[in-house]
Design an enzyme around this catalytic site. Structure first.
Site, PDB file in Angstrom:
ATOM      1  CB  CYS A 253      -0.984  -0.018   1.165  1.00 42.02           C
ATOM      2  SG  CYS A 253      -0.245   0.084   2.810  1.00 42.02           S
ATOM      3  CG  HIS A 301      -4.649  -0.421   3.846  1.00 42.81           C
ATOM      4  ND1 HIS A 301      -3.847  -1.271   3.116  1.00 42.81           N
ATOM      5  CD2 HIS A 301      -5.602   0.025   2.976  1.00 42.81           C
ATOM      6  CE1 HIS A 301      -4.302  -1.353   1.869  1.00 42.81           C
ATOM      7  NE2 HIS A 301      -5.357  -0.564   1.764  1.00 42.81           N
ATOM      8  CG  HIS A 313      -6.525   0.119  -1.900  1.00 47.53           C
ATOM      9  ND1 HIS A 313      -6.695  -0.585  -0.728  1.00 47.53           N
ATOM     10  CD2 HIS A 313      -7.453  -0.397  -2.758  1.00 47.53           C
ATOM     11  CE1 HIS A 313      -7.667  -1.457  -0.859  1.00 47.53           C
ATOM     12  NE2 HIS A 313      -8.149  -1.370  -2.075  1.00 47.53           N
TER      13      HIS A 313
END
Length: 338
Positions: A253, A301, A313
């Site tokens: 990420c 995240h 993402h």
């Protein structure tokens, strides 16, 4: 009486039609009971529950991933810190090279001066100095020489003090680097365990290609840097997730957002916590395309916000870079880096 003398008809089987009615009913009930027990045994041997569906397995992996991803970002943090400290150590080493040379030259000058005076006597320059000072004894001459050498020693001591300062800083950095290398190796071992667990979970999924949603048309892009970052991030849709990766063939990420903004000329650290601090905070109401969006209280995240409640993402192992609604996870906040 011996069995041989028993009349044979007493051992002959009784035909069913001649059996008493009560006996026949008992037999039927017994057979029914045996059949019921057999059926029950068969049911007990059968699986109590059906095998989990693909969606249920995906949900299990998602839940497991929430526990695993913080370790991944901690791994990224240690790697980023290690890289910075290794560069600092190398820079200090470069600064120490001329200091080492300067101190060696200064020490050589002092040594040469003392050796010349001992072997050859005072040089013409030193002799002139000694004569002008009119020292009357050898002791006075040696004191004059000592004073002259003291200037060289002062120069040497200054150089050595600076060198020792850099040495002390480098020793601290080297100790920190050793600790970070150890931590990185420990996290790498944890990484293997995580990979094994994810592999175990995904092995039970049907062998199908995960469909990646493409980026929609994006309105309200504030500047060319953001436009470049969004375009580059969207170009990665469909590429696999690999933790610790920052392109060009796979991403995690924070690696994806780092890669996207690097193309726009903006440097970000490959770690969610660092990127949180590298941007300035904006509210959800102020969020615009190009902002970084972070999730969960520990920021493990993140994604690149593209507007209309969507982000691009890198989700997790088994799922490629994709477009997803930001409401899918608990939002921690937004940061702007342009």
């Amino acid at each position: 009486m011996p069995v041989a003398n028993v009349p044979p008809h007493r051992y002959a089987p009784i035909p069913p039609s001649h059996r008493p009615v009560g006996a026949r009913r008992f037999a039927r009930r017994l057979l029914s009971l045996v059949a019921a027990v057999a059926v029950g045994a068969g049911l007990a041997a059968a699986p109590a529950h059906a095998a989990p569906s693909a969606d249920e397995i995906e949900a299990q992996i998602d839940k497991q991933w929430e526990k695993l991803e913080p370790t991944i970002e901690q791994y990224n943090k240690v790697r980023a810190q290690l890289k910075v400290n290794q560069k600092k150590s190398a820079d200090l080493q470069k600064k120490m090279v001329p200091l080492e040379l300067e101190s060696a030259l200064a020490m050589n000058q002092v040594g040469d001066l003392a050796a010349r005076y001992y072997i050859e006597g005072p040089s013409q320059e030193l002799g002139a100095l000694l004569v002008s000072a009119k020292p009357g004894t050898l002791a006075e001459q040696l004191v004059m020489l000592d004073r002259l050498a003291a200037q060289q020693r002062k120069q040497v001591s200054g150089v050595l003090a600076i060198r020792d300062k850099y040495n002390a800083e480098k020793q601290k950095l080297d100790g920190l680097i050793a600790a970070e290398v150890k931590q990185r190796d420990e996290l790498a071992a944890t990484k293997k365990q995580i990979d094994a667990e994810i592999k175990r979970l995904t092995a039970s999924l049907p062998k199908t290609t995960v469909r990646a949603e493409n980026c929609p048309r994006i309105e309200g892009v504030p500047n060319s840097a953001v436009q470049t970052a969004i375009r580059v991030a969207c170009q990665q849709v469909g590429k696999p997730y690999v933790w610790g990766a920052n392109g060009p063939n796979s991403f995690d990420c924070s690696g994806l957002t780092q890669y996207a903004y690097k193309a726009a000329g903006i440097s970000l650290t490959h770690f969610t916590g660092a990127q949180w601090n590298e941007g300035r905070p904006v509210s959800r109401a102020e969020a615009r395309p190009g902002d970084l969006v972070f999730f969960f209280s520990d920021l493990h995240h993140m994604g690149l916000y593209i507007g209309n409640g969507l982000m691009v993402h890198a989700p997790r192992a088994g799922k490629p870079v994709n477009v997803l609604k930001i409401s899918y996870m608990p939002i921690a906040g937004f940061r702007r880096v342009t």
